[in-house]
Design an enzyme around this catalytic site. Structure first.
Site, short mmCIF file in Angstrom:
data_model
loop_
_atom_site.label_atom_id
_atom_site.label_comp_id
_atom_site.label_asym_id
_atom_site.label_seq_id
_atom_site.Cartn_x
_atom_site.Cartn_y
_atom_site.Cartn_z
N LYS A 111 0.85 -1.21 0.00
CA LYS A 111 0.00 0.00 0.00
C LYS A 111 0.88 1.26 0.00
CE LYS A 111 -3.56 -2.80 2.01
NZ LYS A 111 -4.83 -2.88 2.69
N HIS A 170 -8.61 -2.76 -6.54
CA HIS A 170 -8.51 -3.03 -5.10
C HIS A 170 -9.59 -2.21 -4.41
CE1 HIS A 170 -7.11 -2.89 -0.97
NE2 HIS A 170 -6.38 -3.97 -1.22
N GLU A 228 -11.41 -10.32 -2.04
CA GLU A 228 -11.13 -9.68 -0.75
C GLU A 228 -12.42 -9.04 -0.24
OE1 GLU A 228 -6.47 -8.62 -0.68
OE2 GLU A 228 -7.80 -6.90 -0.89
N GLY A 231 -7.61 -5.08 6.41
CA GLY A 231 -6.97 -4.19 7.37
C GLY A 231 -7.73 -4.04 8.68
#
Ligand code: PGA
Length: 262
Positions: A13, A96, A168, A174
């Site tokens: 990231k 993403h 995801e 996260g």
């Protein structure tokens, strides 16, 4: 499926500057041996990609871009194109959830990026996944269906074998909230069913599908053991070279064990 090889991707990231990235790569290359059954891919910030591409041993690690713009060149201030990344990266992320939700990228952006990556000889990794709200409304299947339909709209059944899908769940990224292996298995099944619907059974079996979202060295092999999961995307736990190398080592041991068991 992608054969016996597992793919483990470190998504850095917006972390690590030029100096830190170079040190990290040096450290990681001492921790990880080259294995035929595990491909390790690093996704640093665009700033460090070129210098890492000169430092990296491509037999040991491949590189991925976290993002790019779909036009090859032109007046697009602040953007980097797939044609500029050609020769520097082997993979590129598309859609993403942080791109979709923080930067409001559209489905049209996704499909244009998939086509741009293929046009430039870079393997696209298309990210899909539902939000917490969509999950609580039982919409996971519909979300995956829609994201795959639009992201792969410009792709032929010949090209789809060169694409990777990364599942995801947005709520698991996260956050430390783990998706249950049962839920992941259902989502992966739904992804392959949609690929079969769009491109046929052979392509559905052959396509590489990854899982990502708060994966740690403790949980990594549980996810890799799920039928249809060909690898992992690691965010936070890829920032520590030692922790990341543990996940890579476990993937190697896990696949060696699976081979012995036949
Ligand atoms: P995480 O990130 O492992 O920190 O949840 C995964 C990702 O965003 O790809």
């Amino acid at each position: 499926m992608a054969g016996d090889k597992k793919i483990i991707i470190g998504n850095w990231k917006m972390n690590l500057n030029l100096h830190e990235a170079s040190l990290y790569l040096h450290k990681l290359s001492n921790l990880i041996q080259i294995r035929r059954d595990v491909e390790v891919v690093l996704a640093p910030t665009v700033l460090t990609l070129q210098s890492l591409s000169l430092q990296v041993n491509l037999r040991q690690f491949k590189l991925a871009a976290q993002n790019f713009y779909w036009r090859d060149h032109g007046s697009y201030t602040g953007e980097v194109s797939a044609s500029q990344l050609r020769g520097i990266v082997q993979y590129a992320f598309i859609g993403h959830s942080e791109r979709r939700h923080i930067f409001n990228e559209t489905e049209k952006d996704m499909r244009n990026k998939v086509a741009a990556a293929i046009r430039n000889g870079i393997c696209p990794i298309l990210f899909v996944g539902e939000t917490a709200w969509e999950k609580s409304n039982n919409e996971t299947r519909d979300v995956l269906h829609d994201q795959l339909n639009s992201g792969l709209a410009n792709i032929t059944s010949h090209e789809v074998k060169d694409i990777i899908i990364a599942y995801e769940p947005v709520w698991a990224i996260g956050t430390g909230h783990n998706a249950s292996p049962t839920d992941v298995a259902l989502a992966i099944k739904a992804i392959r069913a949609q690929i079969e619907h769009l491109f046929g059974e052979r392509q559905a079996k052959a396509i590489t599908v990854l899982y990502g979202g708060s994966v740690t060295p403790d949980s990594s092999n549980d996810y890799l053991a799920i039928d249809g999961v060909d690898g992992l995307v690691i965010g936070i736990d890829s920032l520590n070279a030692f922790t990341f190398s543990e996940i890579v080592k476990k993937a190697h041991k896990g696949s060696a064990l699976a081979k012995i068991r036949g």
